[in-house]
Design an enzyme around this catalytic site. Structure first.
Site, PDB file in Angstrom:
ATOM      1  N   HIS A  74     -26.262  29.551  17.830  1.00 16.32           N
ATOM      2  CA  HIS A  74     -24.973  30.208  17.593  1.00 16.32           C
ATOM      3  C   HIS A  74     -24.297  29.673  16.339  1.00 16.32           C
ATOM      4  O   HIS A  74     -23.621  30.407  15.623  1.00 16.32           O
ATOM      5  CB  HIS A  74     -24.061  30.054  18.815  1.00 16.32           C
ATOM      6  CG  HIS A  74     -24.421  30.971  19.942  1.00 16.32           C
ATOM      7  ND1 HIS A  74     -23.501  31.670  20.674  1.00 16.32           N
ATOM      8  CD2 HIS A  74     -25.628  31.320  20.453  1.00 16.32           C
ATOM      9  CE1 HIS A  74     -24.119  32.411  21.599  1.00 16.32           C
ATOM     10  NE2 HIS A  74     -25.408  32.202  21.483  1.00 16.32           N
ATOM     11  N   GLY A  80     -23.746  30.594   8.885  1.00 16.31           N
ATOM     12  CA  GLY A  80     -24.746  29.583   8.576  1.00 16.31           C
ATOM     13  C   GLY A  80     -24.574  28.300   9.383  1.00 16.31           C
ATOM     14  O   GLY A  80     -23.610  28.138  10.128  1.00 16.31           O
ATOM     15  N   ASP A  82     -23.247  25.406   9.712  1.00 19.17           N
ATOM     16  CA  ASP A  82     -22.173  24.631   9.073  1.00 19.17           C
ATOM     17  C   ASP A  82     -21.261  23.979  10.097  1.00 19.17           C
ATOM     18  O   ASP A  82     -20.139  23.575   9.766  1.00 19.17           O
ATOM     19  CB  ASP A  82     -21.338  25.548   8.164  1.00 19.17           C
ATOM     20  CG  ASP A  82     -20.560  26.587   8.963  1.00 19.17           C
ATOM     21  OD1 ASP A  82     -20.910  26.807  10.157  1.00 19.17           O
ATOM     22  OD2 ASP A  82     -19.605  27.164   8.427  1.00 19.17           O
ATOM     23  N   SER A  84     -19.590  25.338  12.309  1.00 17.79           N
ATOM     24  CA  SER A  84     -18.368  26.115  12.593  1.00 17.79           C
ATOM     25  C   SER A  84     -18.196  26.366  14.088  1.00 17.79           C
ATOM     26  O   SER A  84     -17.072  26.502  14.566  1.00 17.79           O
ATOM     27  CB  SER A  84     -18.364  27.432  11.820  1.00 17.79           C
ATOM     28  OG  SER A  84     -19.538  28.164  12.081  1.00 17.79           O
ATOM     29  N   PRO A 172     -26.653  38.254  18.833  1.00 20.69           N
ATOM     30  CA  PRO A 172     -27.165  39.404  19.588  1.00 20.69           C
ATOM     31  C   PRO A 172     -26.797  39.293  21.059  1.00 20.69           C
ATOM     32  O   PRO A 172     -26.692  38.206  21.607  1.00 20.69           O
ATOM     33  CB  PRO A 172     -28.680  39.294  19.401  1.00 20.69           C
ATOM     34  CG  PRO A 172     -28.925  37.851  19.103  1.00 20.69           C
ATOM     35  CD  PRO A 172     -27.704  37.333  18.419  1.00 20.69           C
ATOM     36  N   HIS A 202     -36.096  30.801  25.240  1.00 26.47           N
ATOM     37  CA  HIS A 202     -35.725  31.218  26.590  1.00 26.47           C
ATOM     38  C   HIS A 202     -36.739  30.724  27.624  1.00 26.47           C
ATOM     39  O   HIS A 202     -36.651  31.064  28.796  1.00 26.47           O
ATOM     40  CB  HIS A 202     -35.544  32.742  26.661  1.00 26.47           C
ATOM     41  CG  HIS A 202     -34.301  33.212  25.965  1.00 26.47           C
ATOM     42  ND1 HIS A 202     -33.957  34.536  25.835  1.00 26.47           N
ATOM     43  CD2 HIS A 202     -33.299  32.515  25.356  1.00 26.47           C
ATOM     44  CE1 HIS A 202     -32.806  34.635  25.179  1.00 26.47           C
ATOM     45  NE2 HIS A 202     -32.393  33.422  24.869  1.00 26.47           N
ATOM     46  N   ASP A 254     -36.666  31.267  32.868  1.00 26.65           N
ATOM     47  CA  ASP A 254     -38.112  31.200  33.092  1.00 26.65           C
ATOM     48  C   ASP A 254     -38.305  30.404  34.378  1.00 26.65           C
ATOM     49  O   ASP A 254     -38.553  29.201  34.356  1.00 26.65           O
ATOM     50  CB  ASP A 254     -38.776  30.509  31.893  1.00 26.65           C
ATOM     51  CG  ASP A 254     -40.281  30.387  32.049  1.00 26.65           C
ATOM     52  OD1 ASP A 254     -40.833  30.875  33.066  1.00 26.65           O
ATOM     53  OD2 ASP A 254     -40.907  29.795  31.157  1.00 26.65           O
TER      54      ASP A 254
HETATM   55  C1  HEM Z   1     -33.145  37.126  20.168  1.00 20.50           C
HETATM   56  C2  HEM Z   1     -31.887  37.278  20.515  1.00 20.50           C
HETATM   57  C3  HEM Z   1     -31.228  36.466  21.600  1.00 20.50           C
HETATM   58  C4  HEM Z   1     -30.428  36.965  22.566  1.00 20.50           C
HETATM   59  C5  HEM Z   1     -30.039  38.423  22.759  1.00 20.50           C
HETATM   60  C6  HEM Z   1     -30.027  35.859  23.391  1.00 20.50           C
HETATM   61  C7  HEM Z   1     -29.172  35.970  24.479  1.00 20.50           C
HETATM   62  C8  HEM Z   1     -28.907  34.949  25.349  1.00 20.50           C
HETATM   63  C9  HEM Z   1     -28.047  35.067  26.485  1.00 20.50           C
HETATM   64  C10 HEM Z   1     -27.255  36.308  26.863  1.00 20.50           C
HETATM   65  C11 HEM Z   1     -28.090  33.894  27.149  1.00 20.50           C
HETATM   66  C12 HEM Z   1     -27.407  33.543  28.458  1.00 20.50           C
HETATM   67  C13 HEM Z   1     -26.029  33.007  28.230  1.00 20.50           C
HETATM   68  C14 HEM Z   1     -25.345  32.870  29.564  1.00 20.50           C
HETATM   69  O1  HEM Z   1     -25.155  33.865  30.252  1.00 20.50           O
HETATM   70  O2  HEM Z   1     -25.026  31.739  29.949  1.00 20.50           O
HETATM   71  C15 HEM Z   1     -28.968  33.019  26.425  1.00 20.50           C
HETATM   72  C16 HEM Z   1     -29.274  31.736  26.797  1.00 20.50           C
HETATM   73  C17 HEM Z   1     -30.031  30.890  26.027  1.00 20.50           C
HETATM   74  N1  HEM Z   1     -30.526  31.146  24.780  1.00 20.50           N
HETATM   75 FE1  HEM Z   1     -30.629  32.937  23.892  1.00 20.50          FE
HETATM   76  N2  HEM Z   1     -30.594  34.716  22.920  1.00 20.50           N
HETATM   77  C18 HEM Z   1     -31.328  35.029  21.813  1.00 20.50           C
HETATM   78  C19 HEM Z   1     -32.016  34.154  21.006  1.00 20.50           C
HETATM   79  C20 HEM Z   1     -32.045  32.792  21.206  1.00 20.50           C
HETATM   80  C21 HEM Z   1     -32.526  31.835  20.238  1.00 20.50           C
HETATM   81  C22 HEM Z   1     -33.015  32.176  18.822  1.00 20.50           C
HETATM   82  C23 HEM Z   1     -32.425  30.611  20.829  1.00 20.50           C
HETATM   83  C24 HEM Z   1     -32.762  29.270  20.257  1.00 20.50           C
HETATM   84  C25 HEM Z   1     -33.628  29.042  19.293  1.00 20.50           C
HETATM   85  C26 HEM Z   1     -31.912  30.819  22.165  1.00 20.50           C
HETATM   86  C27 HEM Z   1     -31.744  29.842  23.109  1.00 20.50           C
HETATM   87  C28 HEM Z   1     -31.174  30.033  24.344  1.00 20.50           C
HETATM   88  C29 HEM Z   1     -31.157  29.016  25.387  1.00 20.50           C
HETATM   89  C30 HEM Z   1     -31.852  27.669  25.337  1.00 20.50           C
HETATM   90  C31 HEM Z   1     -30.419  29.542  26.439  1.00 20.50           C
HETATM   91  C32 HEM Z   1     -30.071  28.844  27.748  1.00 20.50           C
HETATM   92  C33 HEM Z   1     -28.787  28.064  27.559  1.00 20.50           C
HETATM   93  C34 HEM Z   1     -28.439  27.152  28.711  1.00 20.50           C
HETATM   94  O3  HEM Z   1     -29.247  26.933  29.615  1.00 20.50           O
HETATM   95  O4  HEM Z   1     -27.308  26.617  28.704  1.00 20.50           O
HETATM   96  N3  HEM Z   1     -31.658  32.152  22.338  1.00 20.50           N
HETATM   97  N4  HEM Z   1     -29.439  33.691  25.336  1.00 20.50           N
END
Ligand code: HEM
Ligand SMILES: *[C@@H]1O[C@H](CO)[C@@H](O)[C@H](O)[C@H]1NC(C)=O
Ligand SMILES: *[C@@H]1O[C@H](CO)[C@@H](O)[C@H](O)[C@H]1NC(C)=O
Ligand SMILES: *[C@@H]1O[C@H](CO)[C@@H](O)[C@H](O)[C@H]1NC(C)=O
Ligand SMILES: *[C@@H]1O[C@H](CO)[C@@H](O)[C@H](O)[C@H]1NC(C)=O
Ligand SMILES: *[C@@H]1O[C@H](CO)[C@@H](O)[C@H](O)[C@H]1NC(C)=O
Ligand SMILES: *[C@@H]1O[C@H](CO)[C@@H](O)[C@H](O)[C@H]1NC(C)=O
Length: 335
Positions: A74, A80, A82, A84, A172, A202, A254
């Protein structure tokens, strides 16, 4: 035999990545100013301070890796990398990034504050919050492996602007389709490989039911489930996420492997058990789907690819040299 095959695939895969790098050279050009030994003279203890701190906290909170890597994602996608996302809202009429809708589960801010506190005592005013976040996220995900999973180049400086409304169109959402996801990643200088590879994060962590309940109960507004979600798995999710969603309830992204950073995410994707529409979307494009198939072959291959894409992501629009500042407190811009 299998190992040889994986290495061959890895080679082919990395060559493809190499070609696609060229078009992104401009967007990531500041990345050239980042250096692995940036704090060699000014804070040689930095890497050890962060690693020791994270290793300790991780014993109490094994979910830290998921929390910090999402925090860094985020951070990097809005203005970027930074720092923020770390800024608190100040009383000036506009809310900070962390107050925006997608923040719901952003966590780990206190850990960054604590590390910053230790670092400031040892080497005051030289290490940015953005660099601390980059090291901390890497180390937290790496703890179970007992080795750093990717290299973190350093020298980012901290931004002074954080606006909640800038998460729109940069972060996203869970219902994004493939076109939207790819456009967004492209706008950050990342390509389809980075999209599929980084989505592999994820493999760890949890999500709130709100991001998935429409898929389970009312996908097209007719009380139906998303047909692209495995029906049996949808049933399991409905038990965990009753309708209407309790805003506090979470599900593993997962299941059974939510603390293990591995290629299992791609296994469940191909079984139509990806949690979000945005996960399932990676199977809706031929190129993207073929990358999913490649990454599913081995965790070693996934980790190599992830390391490479993380180095790209953590260099998005970084502030270097005289830009930005070195914040004294990660939550506030310097007075
Ligand atoms: C491709 C687009 C992506 C979308 C649409 C997306 C969306 C989301 C959403 C909606 C959540 C759940 C938030 C919640 O309800 O608590 C989530 C969790 C998470 N995302 Fe993504 N994400 C994306 C890409 C990424 C990327 C690039 C990373 C890291 C490199 C990432 C790492 C994570 C992790 C580790 C969690 C779990 C957080 C936790 O357990 O506290 N995501 N993501
Ligand atoms: C975001 O909010 C700030 C301050 O409230 C405003 O100046 C800016 O125009 C807004 N940006 C967008 C993209 O809406
Ligand atoms: C997240 O944003 C909501 C508003 O959308 C706000 O009420 C909440 O305090 C924010 N959470 C954090 C941790 O900043
Ligand atoms: C305060 O609000 C203005 C816009 O109204 C914004 O440009 C400025 O960055 C904000 N301060 C911080 C610390 O975000
Ligand atoms: C993807 O989503 C965007 C934004 O919601 C929408 O405008 C577009 O039509 C969608 N594309 C496809 C192929 O469904
Ligand atoms: C399902 O969605 C439709 C259209 O958005 C809405 O009118 C209806 O109230 C929803 N039903 C439930 C049970 O949430
Ligand atoms: C969610 O958690 C908050 C804070 O712990 C609590 O005040 C609230 O009642 C909870 N909401 C539900 C629906 O359980």
């Amino acid at each position: 035999m299998r190992v040889g095959y994986s290495i061959f695939i890895l080679f082919v895969f990395l060559s493809l990545l190499g070609i696609s790098d060229v078009s992104n050279a401009n967007r990531l050009s500041h990345a050239n100013s980042l250096r692995y030994d940036y704090y060699k003279e000014t804070c040689p203890q930095l890497n050890k301070i962060v690693k020791d701190f994270i290793t300790d906290i991780n014993r109490i909170n094994p979910a830290l890796g998921a929390q910090l890597i999402r925090l860094q994602f985020h951070d990097c996608f809005v203005r970027g990398c930074d720092g923020s996302v770390l800024l608190d809202t100040v009383n000036n009429g506009s809310k900070a990034e962390k107050e925006a809708g997608p923040n719901r589960s952003l966590r780990g801010f206190e850990v960054i504050d604590d590390i910053k506190g230790v670092v400031e005592r040892v080497c005051p005013n030289v290490v940015s919050c953005a660099d601390i976040l980059a090291l901390a996220a890497r180390d937290a995900v790496s703890v179970p492996f007992r080795r750093p999973l990717w290299n973190v180049a350093l020298g980012r400086r901290d931004g002074v602007i954080s606006l909640a409304n800038e998460t729109n169109g940069n972060i996203p959402g869970p219902f994004s389709n493939f076109t939207t996801l790819l456009q967004l990643f492209n706008s950050k200088g990342l390509d389809v490989y980075d999209l599929v590879v980084l989505s592999g994060a994820h493999s760890i962590g949890v999500a709130h039911c709100g991001g998935v309940s429409r898929r389970l109960y009312n996908f097209t507004g007719k009380g139906d489930a998303d047909p692209s979600l495995d029906p049996e798995y949808a049933g399991i999710l409905r038990e965990k996420c009753p309708n209407p969603a309790n805003p506090n309830t979470t599900v593993e992204m997962d299941p059974a492997s939510s603390l293990r950073f591995d290629k299992h995410y791609y296994d469940i994707l191909r079984q139509n058990k990806g949690l979000f529409v945005s996960d399932a979307a990676l199977l809706t494009d031929r190129e993207s789907e073929s990358i999913v198939v490649q990454l599913q072959r081995s965790t070693t291959l996934f980790l190599h690819a992830f390391s490479r894409s993380m180095r790209k992501m953590t260099a998005i629009d970084v502030l270097t040299r005289d830009d930005g500042q070195i914040r004294q407190n990660c939550r506030l811009i310097n007075p």
